[in-house]
Scaffold this active site. Structure first.
Site, PDB file in Angstrom:
ATOM      1  N   ASP A 198      53.485 -14.264  17.857  1.00  0.00           N
ATOM      2  CA  ASP A 198      52.097 -13.962  17.512  1.00  0.00           C
ATOM      3  C   ASP A 198      51.752 -12.545  17.979  1.00  0.00           C
ATOM      4  O   ASP A 198      52.135 -12.121  19.076  1.00  0.00           O
ATOM      5  CB  ASP A 198      51.150 -14.987  18.166  1.00  0.00           C
ATOM      6  N   GLY A 246      39.104 -23.234  13.492  1.00  0.00           N
ATOM      7  CA  GLY A 246      39.463 -21.930  14.045  1.00  0.00           C
ATOM      8  C   GLY A 246      40.593 -21.242  13.299  1.00  0.00           C
ATOM      9  O   GLY A 246      41.205 -20.308  13.814  1.00  0.00           O
ATOM     10  N   HIS A 300      50.260 -22.879   9.621  1.00  0.00           N
ATOM     11  CA  HIS A 300      51.132 -22.436  10.717  1.00  0.00           C
ATOM     12  C   HIS A 300      50.952 -23.327  11.927  1.00  0.00           C
ATOM     13  O   HIS A 300      49.855 -23.824  12.198  1.00  0.00           O
ATOM     14  CB  HIS A 300      50.883 -20.968  11.081  1.00  0.00           C
TER      15      HIS A 300
HETATM   16  P1  AMP Z   1      44.841 -19.158  13.387  1.00  0.00           P
HETATM   17  O1  AMP Z   1      43.636 -18.623  14.086  1.00  0.00           O
HETATM   18  O2  AMP Z   1      45.251 -20.546  13.785  1.00  0.00           O
HETATM   19  O3  AMP Z   1      44.753 -18.987  11.884  1.00  0.00           O
HETATM   20  O4  AMP Z   1      46.051 -18.269  13.874  1.00  0.00           O
HETATM   21  C1  AMP Z   1      46.411 -17.079  13.280  1.00  0.00           C
HETATM   22  C2  AMP Z   1      47.259 -16.339  14.272  1.00  0.00           C
HETATM   23  O5  AMP Z   1      47.979 -15.353  13.574  1.00  0.00           O
HETATM   24  C3  AMP Z   1      46.484 -15.649  15.383  1.00  0.00           C
HETATM   25  O6  AMP Z   1      46.923 -16.144  16.638  1.00  0.00           O
HETATM   26  C4  AMP Z   1      46.816 -14.175  15.174  1.00  0.00           C
HETATM   27  O7  AMP Z   1      46.949 -13.490  16.383  1.00  0.00           O
HETATM   28  C5  AMP Z   1      48.122 -14.238  14.415  1.00  0.00           C
HETATM   29  N1  AMP Z   1      48.419 -13.114  13.570  1.00  0.00           N
HETATM   30  C6  AMP Z   1      47.603 -12.531  12.653  1.00  0.00           C
HETATM   31  N2  AMP Z   1      48.249 -11.529  12.025  1.00  0.00           N
HETATM   32  C7  AMP Z   1      49.501 -11.506  12.536  1.00  0.00           C
HETATM   33  C8  AMP Z   1      50.657 -10.699  12.295  1.00  0.00           C
HETATM   34  N3  AMP Z   1      50.650  -9.711  11.388  1.00  0.00           N
HETATM   35  N4  AMP Z   1      51.780 -10.950  13.018  1.00  0.00           N
HETATM   36  C9  AMP Z   1      51.799 -11.934  13.926  1.00  0.00           C
HETATM   37  N5  AMP Z   1      50.756 -12.728  14.207  1.00  0.00           N
HETATM   38  C10 AMP Z   1      49.618 -12.514  13.519  1.00  0.00           C
END
Ligand code: AMP
Length: 114
Positions: free
Chosen positions: A31, A93, A100
């Site tokens: 992440d 959230g 994922h």
């Molecule tokens: P959610 O809030 O459950 O949708 O989680 C999305 C997650 O994706 C968050 O923890 C972000 O920090 C992570 N995230 C967003 N963009 C990226 C990226 N380009 N590479 C890695 N993680 C990401």
């Protein structure tokens, strides 16, 4: 929730990520904003926007994601335990519109989550 599916771009390698695992069905990467010493995201390569969009046809795929998480937890030395999280849609959230599983570990987790 964002409309842009950045995780599809990671699958297609059009944006970079620190990939830790890949197979025919799934991809896992660190992440970008880690919430714990270990914070890895496990995603299906199939485009499924939210857990609510998964169907009976995805049963084996969903189970696969959990077993990949278990394998990664072992590889990343999370023998004391870890937490898996799936955020679903706005109130859950979820910010990225591609299913994922968060794998969080390396510290004691608290309950309830925020
Ligand atoms: P959610 O809030 O459950 O949708 O989680 C999305 C997650 O994706 C968050 O923890 C972000 O920090 C992570 N995230 C967003 N963009 C990226 C990226 N380009 N590479 C890695 N993680 C990401």
């Amino acid at each position: 929730m964002m409309t842009d599916n950045v995780f599809m771009k990671i699958i297609q390698r059009t944006i970079p990520a620190r990939i830790v695992y890949e197979d025919d069905l799934s991809l896992a990467f660190h992440d970008i904003h880690p919430q714990a010493p270990v914070h890895v995201l496990i995603i299906p390569k199939k485009e499924i926007r939210t857990l609510d969009d998964a169907s009976k046809d995805d049963q084996a795929l969903l189970g696969h994601l959990l077993l990949v998480a278990q394998q990664l937890a072992r590889q990343l030395n999370l023998d004391k335990g870890y937490r898996l999280v799936i955020n679903c849609k706005e109130q859950g959230g979820q910010t990225v519109p591609h299913l994922h599983v968060h794998l969080l570990g390396g510290r004691a987790m608290t309950w309830p989550p925020g």
